[in-house]
Design an enzyme around this catalytic site. Structure first.
Site, short mmCIF file in Angstrom:
data_model
loop_
_atom_site.label_atom_id
_atom_site.label_comp_id
_atom_site.label_asym_id
_atom_site.label_seq_id
_atom_site.Cartn_x
_atom_site.Cartn_y
_atom_site.Cartn_z
N HIS A 25 40.46 30.59 47.53
CA HIS A 25 40.63 32.00 47.15
C HIS A 25 40.11 32.23 45.74
O HIS A 25 39.48 33.24 45.44
CB HIS A 25 42.11 32.40 47.17
CG HIS A 25 42.80 32.14 48.47
ND1 HIS A 25 44.00 31.46 48.56
CD2 HIS A 25 42.46 32.44 49.74
CE1 HIS A 25 44.37 31.38 49.81
NE2 HIS A 25 43.46 31.96 50.56
N LYS A 302 41.27 12.10 44.81
CA LYS A 302 42.50 11.71 45.50
C LYS A 302 43.70 12.20 44.73
O LYS A 302 44.72 12.56 45.29
CB LYS A 302 42.56 10.18 45.61
CG LYS A 302 41.70 9.65 46.72
CD LYS A 302 42.12 8.25 47.08
CE LYS A 302 41.09 7.64 47.99
NZ LYS A 302 40.71 6.31 47.60
N1 MSP Z 1 42.89 37.88 55.61
C1 MSP Z 1 41.64 37.32 56.02
C2 MSP Z 1 40.49 38.11 55.45
C3 MSP Z 1 40.47 39.56 55.77
S1 MSP Z 1 39.18 40.37 54.97
C4 MSP Z 1 39.17 41.88 55.66
C5 MSP Z 1 41.56 35.88 55.55
N2 MSP Z 1 42.35 35.53 54.53
S2 MSP Z 1 42.40 34.05 53.88
O1 MSP Z 1 43.54 34.08 52.99
O2 MSP Z 1 42.41 33.05 54.88
O3 MSP Z 1 41.15 33.93 53.00
C6 MSP Z 1 39.93 33.47 53.51
C7 MSP Z 1 38.94 33.44 52.38
O4 MSP Z 1 39.40 32.58 51.33
C8 MSP Z 1 37.58 32.85 52.74
O5 MSP Z 1 36.74 33.77 53.36
C9 MSP Z 1 37.08 32.45 51.38
O6 MSP Z 1 36.71 33.59 50.68
C10 MSP Z 1 38.33 31.88 50.76
N3 MSP Z 1 38.50 30.45 51.08
C11 MSP Z 1 39.58 29.88 51.66
N4 MSP Z 1 39.39 28.53 51.69
C12 MSP Z 1 38.19 28.21 51.17
C13 MSP Z 1 37.54 27.00 50.83
N5 MSP Z 1 38.04 25.82 51.13
N6 MSP Z 1 36.37 27.09 50.16
C14 MSP Z 1 35.84 28.29 49.77
N7 MSP Z 1 36.45 29.43 50.05
C15 MSP Z 1 37.50 29.47 50.93
O7 MSP Z 1 40.77 35.15 56.10
#
Ligand code: MSP
Length: 636
Positions: A25, A302
Site C-alpha cells: 500500500h 529474513k
Molecule cells: N479495495 C481494493 C481496491 C479497490 S480500488 C477501486 C483492493 N485493496 S487492497 O487493500 O488489497 O490494495 C491492493 C493494492 O495495494 C494493490 O493494487 C497495490 O496498489 C497495493 N499492493 C498490495 N500489495 C502489494 C505488493 N506486494 N506490492 C505492490 N503493491 C501491492 O484491492
C-alpha cells in the site's frame, strides 16, 4: 488557470480496511504522492485522491473476528491508514471512504441510472466463488481447482442476483484500447487486458443477497440486495469529485489517471470502463499499473519477515530514504524484491555518498572559499558548459520519464548529473585553485556552478526527497514553494547567501543494519552495545502464547492483565500496553512471550512472563505471528 495550463487528477486504489497498511500500500501511495508533487511543481492544477474500501465480506469477517461492528472496525482501520499516510508525508487532497454518505449517494444514483436505462437485469448465476477475492471465477481462470490468487479451494454458489450487461461493451472496449495505445500502460498490462477480451466477456453480477452479506450499499431498486463490492469501490473515483454537474467533477474528471497494482488490473481494465460507458461518463486517460513487491531472497530480508515490518523501516531510515529506495529499486510495471540489505546499500551509495557528499562538499567549499556568498562566476570553460548542457538534458529526461510513471528512470537521470558534479569537483580541485590568487576567476566559476547545481537539485528533487530537497534549498536561502520553471540553468543570483548543510544522509554502518533493532529498544547506534552471545540468547525461553482474556488493571492507565494459553498451561501476563490497545482487541491474538522470567508483581497482580512488543514514532506494536503456530511453540 494553472501555471502550466495542465490539469491532473490522480487516484490510488482505495485500500481494504481488513488489514493495516503495509509496504505494498505504501509503495502505491508514495509513488502517487511523488507524481502529484511533481505535477504541482510543474505548475499543474492537481487533485490527488486516496481512501479506503470498507464494504464486503472481507471487512464484515474481520470485524466479526475482532468482535466489533463493521462500521466501528472500518473507522478504526481507516484512521490507521490516514495516520500512516500523514506520517509518511503524503500530500493527498482528499481521502474517500466508501461508507461515507457522499459516496453511497453517488453509487445509488449510478445504479438507478443504469437500472432505468435497462443496463441491469435480474438473473440467476451459479459458479465457483472465492470469498477472499469476493468474485466468481470462470473455468479458464481456475488453476488446479483453486483460486489463482489465494490458492485456496473455491466454493460453488448459486444465487439470484442483478447483472450488469457488460458483455455488450466488449467490442467497444476492444476498439477503445486498440485505438489508444497508452490507455493501459506499461504495455504488458494492455496486452493482458487485450488477452481477456479475446474471450467472450460475461455479464457482471453486481449485487449480493442481504441474507448472505448485509455489509454493503443497498440497491436503490431492490433493498433485499447490496451492491457488489467492486461495483461500489470503483465508483469512488467519481464520487469523490461530488455531483457530476459540479465544478470539481467538471474540472478534474476529464484528466483522470488511475494508479494501481497488477493484482486489480481486470476490474480497472475491464469492469470500470464498461461501467463508465454505460453510465455515459468518459473513461480514464491512463490506467498506470505497477508490479508487486516480494520479500525474501537476500539474507537480511529474513529479518524483515513481512510486508508490514518493511514499512516500519521508514522509521529507521527516514521517509526520504524509504521513498528513494522504492522508487529507484522497482522498475515501474515490473516486480521487485524488497530487502533491508538492498535499502542500506542504496542509502550508503546513492544518498550518503553521491547526493549527501555533493551537498556537503559544495556548501563547505562555498563557505570556506567565498565566505558563504555565491560569487559572480568568472570565465566559463567547457567543463561548466558540459554541466549546463547536461542539466537541460536531465530536465527533459525527468519530464519524459514522469509522463510514463518511470520513477526509476527519472531518478537515474538525476543521479547521472550528481555523478558528473562529484567528478567535476575532483577534476577542478577548488582547494588548489584557492591557493593561487590569479585563479580567483576560475574558482568563482566553479563555486557558482556548484551553487547553481545544488539550487536546481533542490527543486527537482522536491517530489522524490521532499525533506532533503527542502534542506538543500534552505542552505541556499531559497524560501517559498519550489517551481520547476525556476530550474532554468543560470538563474542563481550572485550574492545569494549559502550555508553549510549538515550531512543529509549520515552513512548507515553495516553492522547496525544487520538486523532490525530489537523491538522495544531505542534505535541502535552502530557498535554502541556489546554483542550478545548465542548462549545468552539461548537462555531466553520465548514461546507462542494465545490471549484468552484481557482486562484493564484497575487504577492503572498503562497496564493490561492478559490470560494466555501456552497449550499445556495458562499464565497471567501484565503488560504496559493499555495506551495503545483496547483489551478486547488483544483477545484471540497469538503473541510471543518470554516464558522463563522471574515473576514480578505490578499493581498487585503477579505477571508470569513478559510479552514482546516494539515501539517507534510514538506507536507500539505487539509482536504477532505471520503464520499460524500452536500455543506453546518455541520461538528461536
Ligand atoms: N479495495 C481494493 C481496491 C479497490 S480500488 C477501486 C483492493 N485493496 S487492497 O487493500 O488489497 O490494495 C491492493 C493494492 O495495494 C494493490 O493494487 C497495490 O496498489 C497495493 N499492493 C498490495 N500489495 C502489494 C505488493 N506486494 N506490492 C505492490 N503493491 C501491492 O484491492
Amino acid at each position: 488557470m494553472s501555471a502550466s495550463g495542465r490539469t491532473f487528477y490522480l487516484t490510488t486504489p482505495i485500500y481494504y480496511v481488513n488489514a493495516t497498511p503495509h509496504l505494498g500500500h505504501a509503495y502505491t501511495t508514495i509513488i502517487a504522492d511523488a507524481m502529484a508533487r511533481y505535477r504541482r511543481l510543474a505548475g499543474d492544477r492537481v487533485w490527488f485522491l486516496t481512501g479506503t474500501d470498507e464494504h464486503g465480506d472481507k471487512i464484515a469477517q474481520a470485524a466479526a473476528k475482532a468482535g466489533v461492528a463493521p462500521q466501528a472496525y472500518a473507522d478504526r482501520i481507516a484512521a490507521v491508514f490516514r495516520a500512516t499516510w500523514d506520517r509518511l508525508g503524503i500530500t493527498y487532497d482528499d481521502f474517500i471512504r466508501t461508507t461515507e454518505p457522499r459516496h453511497q449517494g453517488i453509487v445509488q444514483q449510478i445504479l438507478q441510472k443504469l437500472w432505468d436505462a435497462g443496463e441491469i437485469y435480474f438473473g440467476k448465476y451459479g459458479g465457483q466463488y472465492c470469498f477472499g477475492c469476493e468474485r466468481f471465477y470462470t473455468d479458464k481462470e481456475i488453476i488446479d481447482g483453486k483460486c489463482p490468487d489465494h490458492q485456496t479451494p473455491l466454493t460453488y454458489i448459486e444465487e439470484e442476483n442483478y447483472f450488469f450487461k457488460m458483455s455488450k461493451y466488449q467490442e467497444w472496449l476492444l476498439r477503445e484500447i486498440e485505438s489508444r495505445p497508452d490507455l493501459i500502460r506499461p504495455e504488458r498490462y494492455r496486452n493482458e487486458i487485450l488477452g481477456f477480451l479475446r474471450e467472450p466477456l460475461q455479464d457482471l453480477s453486481i449485487s449480493r443477497p442481504k441474507s448472505r452479506l448485509s455489509w454493503g450499499i443497498p440497491l436503490p431498486f431492490d433493498d433485499r440486495f447490496v451492491t457488489y463490492v467492486w461495483f461500489d469501490a470503483l465508483i469512488n473515483y467519481v464520487s469523490a469529485l461530488g455531483e457530476v454537474s459540479g465544478e470539481r467533477y467538471r474540472t478534474f474528471w476529464p484528466h483522470v489517471q488511475h494508479l494501481i497494482g497488477k493484482d486489480i488490473l481486470k476490474p480497472h481494465g475491464v469492469y470500470w470502463p464498461c461501467m463508465l460507458k454505460a453510465a455515459g461518463l468518459p473513461i480514464y486517460r491512463h490506467l498506470n499499473v505497477h508490479g508487486y513487491w516480494g520479500l525474501g531472497g537476500g539474507k537480511m530480508s529474513k529479518s524483515i519477515g513481512n510486508v508490514v515490518e518493511a514499512l516500519a523501516l521508514t522509521e529507521k531510515y527516514g521517509n526520504d530514504a524509504f521513498r528513494y529506495f522504492i522508487m529507484r529499486e522497482m522498475t515501474f510495471g515490473l516486480d521487485a524484491n524488497f530487502s533491508e540489505e538492498a535499502l542500506v546499500a542504496r542509502f550508503n551509495a546513492d544518498l550518503a555518498n553521491d547526493l549527501g557528499n555533493l551537498a556537503s562538499r559544495a556548501t563547505t567549499l562555498i563557505a570556506n572559499f567565498a565566505k558563504g556568498t555565491i560569487p559572480a562566476p568568472g570565465p566559463l570553460t567547457a567543463a561548466e558548459e558540459e554541466i549546463g548542457t547536461m542539466w537541460a538534458r536531465v530536465r527533459g529526461e525527468v519530464d519524459a520519464a514522469m509522463e510514463e510513471f518511470a520513477f526509476q528512470r527519472a531518478l537515474g537521470a538525476i543521479w547521472e548529473f550528481i555523478g558528473l558534479l562529484n567528478r567535476y569537483i575532483d577534476g577542478q580541485q577548488p582547494w588548489t585553485l584557492a591557493k593561487d590568487a590569479a585563479k580567483r576567476g576560475r574558482l568563482d566559476a566553479v563555486l557558482y556552478t556548484l551553487g547553481e547545481a545544488l539550487r536546481c537539485l533542490g527543486i527537482i528533487l522536491a517530489p522524490f526527497l521532499p525533506e532533503a530537497a527542502r534542506r538543500i534549498r534552505g542552505a541556499l536561502d531559497q524560501t517559498g514553494d519550489p517551481h520547476l520553471a525556476d530550474c532554468e540553468w543560470g538563474r542563481l543570483v550572485p550574492g545569494t547567501r549559502a550555508e553549510k548543510v549538515t550531512p543529509l544522509f549520515p552513512r548507515v554502518e553495516d553492522k547496525a543494519a544487520a538486523g532490525l533493532a530489537p523491538v522495544g529498544s531505542p534505535p541502535r547506534e552502530a557498535g554502541s552495545d556489546a554483542l550478545a552471545t548465542m548462549d545468552e540468547f539461548a537462555r531466553l525461553d520465548l514461546r507462542v502464547a494465545q490471549v484468552i482474556a484481557a482486562d484493564a488493571v484497575p487504577k492503572s492507565r498503562k497496564l493490561v492483565k492478559l490470560t494466555v494459553s501456552l497449550g499445556a498451561e495458562q499464565r497471567t501476563i501484565v503488560a504496559g500496553i493499555a495506551e495503545h490497545y483496547a483489551p478486547a482487541d488483544l483477545v484471540g491474538k497469538k503473541i510471543v512471550i518470554v516464558a522463563n522470567l522471574e515473576p514480578a508483581t505490578l499493581m498487585g497482580v503477579e505477571s508470569q512472563g513478559m510479552l514482546l512488543a516494539g515501539s517507534g514514532g510514538g506507536r507500539l506494536a505487539v509482536l504477532t505471528l505471520d503464520r499460524d503456530l500452536p500455543p506453546g511453540a518455541r520461538v528461536q
